[in-house]
Design a protein around this motif. Structure first.
Motif: not given
Length: 384
Positions: A118-144
């Motif tokens: 997909r990235l090679a075929e056309a300009p495609t932006w990507t994301f890295f979703g780890i940080t949460e609104p109230t817990h940052g990137s703390d894995p112990a508190s992750m609610t997603t």
């Protein structure tokens, strides 16, 4: 060609590319949605995004040598030069960025092809979703969380915040809890056109072109094909890949911060009055060169072993502090109203402060260095 000669030529090539970004710096800062116009700047974005060799038939070449920008050493060299014009534009380019490293670490062949094709075929932006609104990137508190939907599939529900390019991305990686406990975090490969997925831009002061976003996921449908590393042991899944990604990209963030610092220095040298800049900028040239050397060492270390982030943490502390201090010193080379009269300087000051919060604050980096010292990975000379 020696390694030094190669990197010198690569830096010179990157400097030529950087000039293509100059007309868009302030317009994109005022309106981040204009980041898509960067594709029309002449910058060879496809060659600069770091695609694997099998998806990049026309790579950059330096002295006849193919350069895929898939190594940290190459990335810090090129991206620093681009950031001397606009670090936000660098971060606003389409391409794999951080999520690509997670895919390379965890994906099976089908997932790998799905992502990079997909990235090679056309300009495609990507994301890295780890940080949460109230817990940052703390894995112990992750609610997603990923939960079974009762029909053989899954639902993904949660909110991620401060996600670069999130509102304009087409595909990316979300970290979510699949089981209780510290090893229960997994990574999900996700297209943003799924039902229940929404990306909303956030208002920011610095690095506006990056368009930090909030991602909201409400019962987004998933299948087994979306679960990265699902056949691996729990110790080699989500957070294992996240830590390696942070270690791998901290030298890159450091190089971007250094680029902003160098830009502020260059601007003050060119436009400031002699009576002020001689005093305000004293010692900064040596600090710029020393930080550049440290970042290069951190990049070499990351290429050797992404599990060891010792030098990467040291480089990030040094570069972010230098960017903040030098941008203020550059403003002091001018009179009252400098940031109003010199909008580029104002941008450098705002952008410089963003790097402190990327890939872990300085407090986190100091903890990493302390742990490395206590475990014997960092001796007294390197700690100093």
């Amino acid at each position: 060609m020696t390694d030094v000669e190669f990197l010198t030529q690569l830096r010179g090539l990157a400097r030529e590319f950087a000039d293509m970004l100059r007309p868009t710096v302030l317009p994109v800062d005022r309106d981040p949605s204009l980041a898509r116009t960067l594709l029309d700047s002449g910058l060879p974005w496809r060659q600069l995004m770091g695609l694997p060799a099998e998806y990049n038939p026309d790579p950059l070449r330096v002295g006849g040598r193919a350069v895929y920008l898939d190594k940290a050493v190459e990335q810090v060299t090129v991206l620093e030069e681009l950031a001397r014009v606009d670090a936000a534009a660098v971060l606003a380019q389409p391409g794999p960025s951080m999520s690509g490293f997670v895919v390379s670490e965890l994906a099976d062949r089908k997932q790998y092809e799905r992502y990079f094709t997909r990235l090679a075929e056309a300009p495609t932006w990507t994301f890295f979703g780890i940080t949460e609104p109230t817990h940052g990137s703390d894995p112990a508190s992750m609610t997603t969380a990923v939960r079974p939907d009762g029909a053989g599939g899954y639902h993904l529900t949660g909110t991620k915040r401060f996600v670069g390019n999130g509102a304009r991305a087409g595909i990316g990686v979300v970290f979510a809890r699949r089981r209780p406990g510290p090893l229960g975090i997994g990574a999900v490969l996700l297209e943003t056109d799924r039902p229940g997925f929404t990306g909303v831009p956030l208002e920011t002061l610095g690095l506006r072109g990056l368009q930090l976003s909030e991602l909201q996921m409400r019962d987004v449908p998933l299948t087994d094909d979306d679960l990265l590393g699902r056949d691996r042991s729990a110790t080699r899944q989500g957070m294992w890949a996240a830590v390696r990604t942070f270690n791998r990209y901290r030298p890159v963030v450091s190089a971007l911060a250094l680029g902003v610092a160098q830009a502020a220095y260059d601007y003050a040298v060119e436009h400031g009055t002699r009576s002020t800049k001689d005093g305000r900028l004293a010692g900064f040239a040596e600090r710029l060169n020393g930080t550049r050397t440290l970042i290069l060492a951190a990049a070499r270390s990351a290429d050797r072993d992404a599990a060891d982030g010792t030098l990467a943490s040291a480089a990030k502390i040094r570069a972010t502090r230098l960017a903040e201090e030098l941008s203020i010193a550059a403003v002091d080379c001018f009179g009252p109203g400098a940031r109003w009269d010199h909008p580029l300087l104002d941008k450098y000051v705002r952008d410089a402060r963003a790097f402190e919060f990327m890939e872990g604050t300085s407090t986190i980096q100091r903890l990493n260095l302390a742990q490395a010292y206590l475990s014997g990975r960092l001796d007294d000379d390197r700690a100093a």
